[in-house]
Design a protein around this motif. Structure first.
Motif, short mmCIF file in Angstrom:
data_model
loop_
_atom_site.label_atom_id
_atom_site.label_comp_id
_atom_site.label_asym_id
_atom_site.label_seq_id
_atom_site.Cartn_x
_atom_site.Cartn_y
_atom_site.Cartn_z
N ALA A 96 37.36 50.03 45.84
CA ALA A 96 37.21 49.04 44.76
C ALA A 96 36.46 47.81 45.26
CB ALA A 96 38.58 48.64 44.25
N THR A 97 35.91 47.09 44.31
CA THR A 97 35.36 45.76 44.60
C THR A 97 36.24 44.74 43.89
OG1 THR A 97 33.84 45.90 42.72
CG2 THR A 97 32.98 46.58 44.86
N LEU A 98 36.23 43.52 44.38
CA LEU A 98 37.04 42.46 43.82
C LEU A 98 36.14 41.42 43.18
CD1 LEU A 98 39.87 41.14 43.50
CD2 LEU A 98 39.49 40.07 45.72
N GLU A 99 36.50 41.03 41.95
CA GLU A 99 35.74 40.01 41.23
C GLU A 99 36.68 38.92 40.74
OE1 GLU A 99 32.17 42.79 39.44
OE2 GLU A 99 33.83 42.26 38.12
N LYS A 100 36.15 37.70 40.66
CA LYS A 100 36.91 36.56 40.15
C LYS A 100 36.33 36.18 38.80
CE LYS A 100 38.52 31.94 41.15
NZ LYS A 100 38.65 30.86 42.13
N GLY A 101 37.22 35.87 37.85
CA GLY A 101 36.79 35.44 36.53
C GLY A 101 36.57 33.94 36.47
N GLU A 102 35.39 33.55 36.02
CA GLU A 102 35.09 32.13 35.80
C GLU A 102 35.08 31.92 34.29
OE1 GLU A 102 31.45 31.31 37.89
OE2 GLU A 102 32.42 31.59 39.84
#
Length: 190
Positions: free
Chosen positions: A135-141
């Protein structure tokens, strides 16, 4: 197909440390099987919203912005189903094969309806944790109008107020730590 597991920043370090998205419930009553939940919704899975207590003591559903503020940000693990070794089931099969009591399924569907979510976007593993090594990790802005832009966290090591380091595997490698995923578990290597 891309599937997403939405979570809060204050849970990311524990997920990375364990190397898996854990099933829920952890110890269901026999014969129920737990599920590691995923969603096809690429904006935000609103059934992941948490309940909060207001100053007057009443409980209510928190907004995404409130969750981000109180949970050290919103994050998601992004899975490409072609890279996942576990069998991933769509909601109709999960519902039948999990053997959850009808009242649990009814509660899930009521929650989905209350936040205007289509359960046909739900997926998950059945009875086994989901390794995050692919998996890749993303942050919500979150913008002022409430729109969420998802940004890869590569290169953005964060230290939270409680001194927990939140880092992706790629970030750990960039700062000199080595990890490997074998037998679907993470471990450090010398």
């Amino acid at each position: 197909m891309k599937l997403f597991h939405y979570t809060l920043g204050n849970k990311v370090a524990a997920i990375i440390e364990s190397g898996v998205i854990r099933t829920s419930p952890r110890q269901p009553r026999f014969p129920e099987k737990p599920i590691a939940w995923l969603s096809a919704n690429d904006e935000y899975e609103k059934t992941a919203l948490k309940m909060g207590i207001t100053g007057s003591g009443e409980s209510r559903m928190l907004s995404i912005a409130e969750m981000a503020l109180n949970g050290q940000g919103i994050f998601r693990f992004v899975f490409d189903t072609e890279k996942v070794k576990q069998e991933i089931f769509h909601w109709p099969l999960l519902k039948a094969r999990s053997k959850a009591k009808p009242k649990i399924n009814k509660r899930l569907l009521e929650r989905a309806k209350s936040v205007n979510v289509d359960p046909m976007q739900w997926y998950g593993t059945l009875g086994e944790d989901l390794p995050i090594c692919t998996a890749t990790l993303e942050k919500g802005e979150i913008s002022p109008d409430g729109t969420i832009t998802w940004v890869s966290v590569d290169g953005n090591v964060e230290q939270t107020d409680d001194r927990v380091l939140q880092v992706t595997v790629q970030e750990a490698k960039n700062i000199g730590l080595s990890f490997e995923c074998s037998n679907e578990a993470w471990k450090t290597v010398a």
